[in-house]
Design a protein around this motif. Structure first.
Motif, PDB file in Angstrom:
ATOM      1  N   ALA A 168      -7.471 -10.030  20.864  1.00  0.00           N
ATOM      2  CA  ALA A 168      -6.052 -10.025  20.491  1.00  0.00           C
ATOM      3  C   ALA A 168      -5.254  -9.975  21.791  1.00  0.00           C
ATOM      4  N   LEU A 169      -4.976 -11.160  22.343  1.00  0.00           N
ATOM      5  CA  LEU A 169      -4.372 -11.265  23.664  1.00  0.00           C
ATOM      6  C   LEU A 169      -2.895 -10.879  23.627  1.00  0.00           C
ATOM      7  N   PRO A 170      -2.496  -9.785  24.310  1.00  0.00           N
ATOM      8  CA  PRO A 170      -1.078  -9.408  24.309  1.00  0.00           C
ATOM      9  C   PRO A 170      -0.263 -10.371  25.162  1.00  0.00           C
ATOM     10  N   SER A 171       0.948 -10.640  24.730  1.00  0.00           N
ATOM     11  CA  SER A 171       1.809 -11.580  25.447  1.00  0.00           C
ATOM     12  C   SER A 171       2.879 -10.839  26.240  1.00  0.00           C
ATOM     13  N   LYS A 172       3.099 -11.301  27.456  1.00  0.00           N
ATOM     14  CA  LYS A 172       4.186 -10.790  28.285  1.00  0.00           C
ATOM     15  C   LYS A 172       5.381 -11.718  28.240  1.00  0.00           C
ATOM     16  N   ASN A 173       5.286 -12.761  27.433  1.00  0.00           N
ATOM     17  CA  ASN A 173       6.328 -13.790  27.396  1.00  0.00           C
ATOM     18  C   ASN A 173       6.878 -14.030  25.997  1.00  0.00           C
ATOM     19  N   LYS A 174       6.866 -12.985  25.205  1.00  0.00           N
ATOM     20  CA  LYS A 174       7.461 -13.002  23.869  1.00  0.00           C
ATOM     21  C   LYS A 174       6.803 -13.987  22.915  1.00  0.00           C
ATOM     22  N   LEU A 175       5.534 -14.282  23.137  1.00  0.00           N
ATOM     23  CA  LEU A 175       4.760 -14.976  22.125  1.00  0.00           C
ATOM     24  C   LEU A 175       4.194 -13.937  21.170  1.00  0.00           C
ATOM     25  N   LEU A 176       3.615 -14.387  20.079  1.00  0.00           N
ATOM     26  CA  LEU A 176       3.093 -13.477  19.071  1.00  0.00           C
ATOM     27  C   LEU A 176       1.575 -13.453  19.130  1.00  0.00           C
ATOM     28  N   THR A 177       1.021 -12.262  19.060  1.00  0.00           N
ATOM     29  CA  THR A 177      -0.419 -12.098  18.910  1.00  0.00           C
ATOM     30  C   THR A 177      -0.678 -11.944  17.427  1.00  0.00           C
ATOM     31  N   THR A 178      -1.461 -12.842  16.854  1.00  0.00           N
ATOM     32  CA  THR A 178      -1.553 -12.886  15.399  1.00  0.00           C
ATOM     33  C   THR A 178      -2.984 -13.116  14.948  1.00  0.00           C
ATOM     34  N   VAL A 179      -3.241 -12.910  13.676  1.00  0.00           N
ATOM     35  CA  VAL A 179      -4.552 -13.185  13.092  1.00  0.00           C
ATOM     36  C   VAL A 179      -4.651 -14.681  12.803  1.00  0.00           C
ATOM     37  N   ALA A 180      -5.674 -15.330  13.348  1.00  0.00           N
ATOM     38  CA  ALA A 180      -5.901 -16.748  13.060  1.00  0.00           C
ATOM     39  C   ALA A 180      -6.563 -16.900  11.701  1.00  0.00           C
ATOM     40  N   TYR A 181      -7.580 -16.094  11.449  1.00  0.00           N
ATOM     41  CA  TYR A 181      -8.237 -16.008  10.144  1.00  0.00           C
ATOM     42  C   TYR A 181      -9.177 -14.815  10.174  1.00  0.00           C
ATOM     43  N   ARG A 182      -9.532 -14.325   9.005  1.00  0.00           N
ATOM     44  CA  ARG A 182     -10.514 -13.250   8.897  1.00  0.00           C
ATOM     45  C   ARG A 182     -11.575 -13.672   7.891  1.00  0.00           C
ATOM     46  N   LEU A 183     -12.830 -13.723   8.355  1.00  0.00           N
ATOM     47  CA  LEU A 183     -13.948 -14.151   7.521  1.00  0.00           C
ATOM     48  C   LEU A 183     -15.071 -13.131   7.619  1.00  0.00           C
ATOM     49  N   ASP A 184     -15.612 -12.738   6.481  1.00  0.00           N
ATOM     50  CA  ASP A 184     -16.701 -11.756   6.439  1.00  0.00           C
ATOM     51  C   ASP A 184     -16.350 -10.495   7.212  1.00  0.00           C
ATOM     52  N   GLY A 185     -15.096 -10.100   7.134  1.00  0.00           N
ATOM     53  CA  GLY A 185     -14.645  -8.886   7.784  1.00  0.00           C
ATOM     54  C   GLY A 185     -14.411  -9.007   9.277  1.00  0.00           C
ATOM     55  N   LYS A 186     -14.639 -10.177   9.860  1.00  0.00           N
ATOM     56  CA  LYS A 186     -14.454 -10.384  11.294  1.00  0.00           C
ATOM     57  C   LYS A 186     -13.163 -11.157  11.552  1.00  0.00           C
ATOM     58  N   THR A 187     -12.330 -10.612  12.444  1.00  0.00           N
ATOM     59  CA  THR A 187     -11.034 -11.221  12.726  1.00  0.00           C
ATOM     60  C   THR A 187     -11.103 -12.125  13.946  1.00  0.00           C
ATOM     61  N   THR A 188     -10.578 -13.327  13.800  1.00  0.00           N
ATOM     62  CA  THR A 188     -10.343 -14.231  14.920  1.00  0.00           C
ATOM     63  C   THR A 188      -8.839 -14.253  15.153  1.00  0.00           C
ATOM     64  N   TYR A 189      -8.439 -14.156  16.421  1.00  0.00           N
ATOM     65  CA  TYR A 189      -7.021 -14.025  16.760  1.00  0.00           C
ATOM     66  C   TYR A 189      -6.466 -15.324  17.351  1.00  0.00           C
ATOM     67  N   ALA A 190      -5.144 -15.374  17.430  1.00  0.00           N
ATOM     68  CA  ALA A 190      -4.468 -16.519  18.037  1.00  0.00           C
ATOM     69  C   ALA A 190      -3.207 -16.044  18.750  1.00  0.00           C
ATOM     70  N   LEU A 191      -2.784 -16.842  19.708  1.00  0.00           N
ATOM     71  CA  LEU A 191      -1.489 -16.651  20.360  1.00  0.00           C
ATOM     72  C   LEU A 191      -0.564 -17.703  19.782  1.00  0.00           C
ATOM     73  N   GLU A 192       0.613 -17.288  19.354  1.00  0.00           N
ATOM     74  CA  GLU A 192       1.507 -18.205  18.634  1.00  0.00           C
ATOM     75  C   GLU A 192       2.895 -18.258  19.239  1.00  0.00           C
ATOM     76  N   GLY A 193       3.412 -19.467  19.291  1.00  0.00           N
ATOM     77  CA  GLY A 193       4.807 -19.673  19.625  1.00  0.00           C
ATOM     78  C   GLY A 193       5.509 -20.312  18.445  1.00  0.00           C
TER      79      GLY A 193
END
Length: 495
Positions: A276-301
């Motif tokens: 879950a990559l934190p942003s220093k530039n006001k982007l959003l750290t978000t859940v990309a999808y969660r499968l079998d209890g495991k979360t994959t993250y994304a950086l979003e603008g």
């Protein structure tokens, strides 16, 4: 033997669609209905919940009827939806107590401004910012402004949901009050690190836990349609917010994969894997999808208006009759035509997050005409995407190419200008209904119709790749002028 297929419900900001997909990702039947946008006050955007339900149901009925006629067997349903749009309804009647407050709505800007002392807590737990865009302040506004709403909530009679939750409630006859992690993470109430509603955030935004749905994986058992809804009962097995669904539909399964969707707004998501990559530039750290209890993250603008710029040209100032006219108009001008549109129709999103910003046009002369306005509207989307990718690069996340989808990218001129301004390859898939397709793929995974990601990726095909051609000096000059226009718009908004 009948063809096995999946019904994908794509409930968007301006229309409700239903598409029946074959297992190799081809559309077999479809229907779509637009619905009305309501603007009761400056900066307010609402939808009628019954119009959302009626258009969705009608689209599903029509697509399913076509499928049955063709001998197609629909075995599962996937749902994707406009995110953050907020509904509160009475569990006893299933009727909303207020219109749906749309993600674009800015009415809670002052509430967000008053909570800025808690910004670090919100960012750390949710990956989001304090902005009217997200659902939490919308819920609180409804509970505080609809007579008797808080008392009803305390009595356990009210339910909150984003559009996915509302549709599932209706489809299952009120048997399922659920959402998935990709929608929950857009509320400002969900802790993306421990995958649960957060009591501290609920207290901060004054949202009672009793109204919240249960949170499931993106591929899960969300319930089965009630007996009376369709011609047969069908399980609902896949749910994801529209941008995450598009990421999945584009098969961006690997760390560093990037997609950008151009619908009403524009949303660029970059897969960051299990970080879950934190942003220093006001982007959003978000859940990309969660499968079998495991979360994959994304950086979003997030860009609030993309296709909406073209809608404004068509419906607002009426300089075009149909969207496709914009390509020929844009092609009629040179790069140095001089007109810039900063499309702050609903404020500016990433990386600025200025809800008070309003649309501004720069560089007009007496010779400015429809072509200048159309080209400026298209170019603005590309400049804003460049801002997003620059912010991602500064945050330590970059990609050498971007997969694009959404209605706007049928425009070859737009895709080429995007490649020129981003200075990376732009890839357009043959199947551009990536959002609906992603929801279908999620449902198919849960049903066991696909064994893994590689099988899904095997169905992806490239339509066209656009490589940058613009001279470095030209790109630099255009981006410099764009930044001057943006900063001038922000200065005016904050004056």
């Amino acid at each position: 033997m009948p063809t096995t297929a999946i019904l994908s419900i794509d409930q968007g900001t301006t229309s409700s669609r239903a598409i029946v997909f074959s297992l190799d990702g081809q559309p077999l039947a479809s229907a779509q209905y637009e619905f009305k946008q309501y603007y009761p006050k400056n900066g307010w955007v609402e939808h009628d919940p019954e119009e959302i339900w009626e258009t969705t149901y009608r689209a599903c009925e029509e697509a399913l009827a076509e499928a049955v006629e063709k001998g197609i067997e629909v075995v599962s349903i996937g749902i994707t939806n406009q995110r953050e749009t907020t509904l509160v309804w009475d569990k006893r009647t299933g009727k909303a107590i207020y219109n749906a407050i749309v993600w674009q709505d800015r009415r809670t800007a002052e509430i967000c401004a008053g909570l800025q002392d808690a910004l670090d807590t919100v960012k750390t737990k949710t990956g989001l910012l304090l902005d009217p865009y997200f659902s939490s302040t919308k819920i609180a506004w409804i509970l505080d402004n609809v007579t008797g709403a808080r008392a009803l909530a305390e009595a356990g009679h009210l339910a909150f949901g984003t559009i996915d939750t509302f549709l599932i409630w209706r489809l299952t006859g009120g048997q399922s009050h659920v959402t998935d992690a990709t929608n929950a993470c857009r509320t400002n109430l969900y802790n993306i690190h421990n995958n649960s509603w957060d009591d501290e955030l609920l207290a901060l935004f004054d949202v009672p836990k009793s109204v919240l749905p249960s949170i499931l994986d993106s591929a899960s058992d969300f319930g089965t349609t009630a007996e009376h809804v369709f011609y047969k009962r069908i399980p609902i097995n896949g749910v994801a917010g529209d941008q995450q669904a598009a990421l999945f539909g584009q098969c961006c399964f690997n760390n560093g994969d990037l997609k950008s969707t151009y619908g009403t707004g524009c949303f660029a998501l970059l897969n960051t894997g299990d970080t879950a990559l934190p942003s220093k530039n006001k982007l959003l750290t978000t859940v990309a999808y969660r499968l079998d209890g495991k979360t994959t993250y994304a950086l979003e603008g997030a860009i609030f208006t993309a296709g909406a710029n073209v809608q404004w040209l068509r419906d607002g100032i009426k300089v075009i009759k149909v969207a496709r006219e914009t390509q020929a108009l844009a092609e009629s001008l040179d790069y140095d035509h001089g007109v810039f549109l900063v499309p702050g129709f609903a404020g500016l999103g990433a990386p600025h997050w200025e809800p008070k910003a309003r649309a501004t046009m720069f560089g007009m002369t007496r010779d400015t005409n429809n072509a200048h306005l159309a080209r400026a509207a298209l170019e603005a989307v590309c400049y804003q995407t460049a801002d997003l990718l620059h912010a991602m690069k500064q945050d330590g996340a970059a990609s050498k190419s971007v997969w694009v989808d959404g209605g706007m990218v049928a425009n070859d001129w737009l895709c080429q200008f995007l490649a020129d301004i981003l200075n990376i390859e732009v890839k357009r898939p043959e199947m551009m209904e990536s959002t609906a397709l992603g929801a279908a793929y999620l449902a198919g995974l849960k049903q066991g119709l696909y064994k893994d990601f590689s099988e899904i990726s095997g169905h992806k095909a490239l339509d066209k790749a656009f490589k940058p051609k613009m001279q470095t000096e030209t790109r630099s000059e255009l981006l410099t002028k764009w930044q001057v226009a943006v900063q001038s718009t922000l200065h005016f908004a904050r004056a």
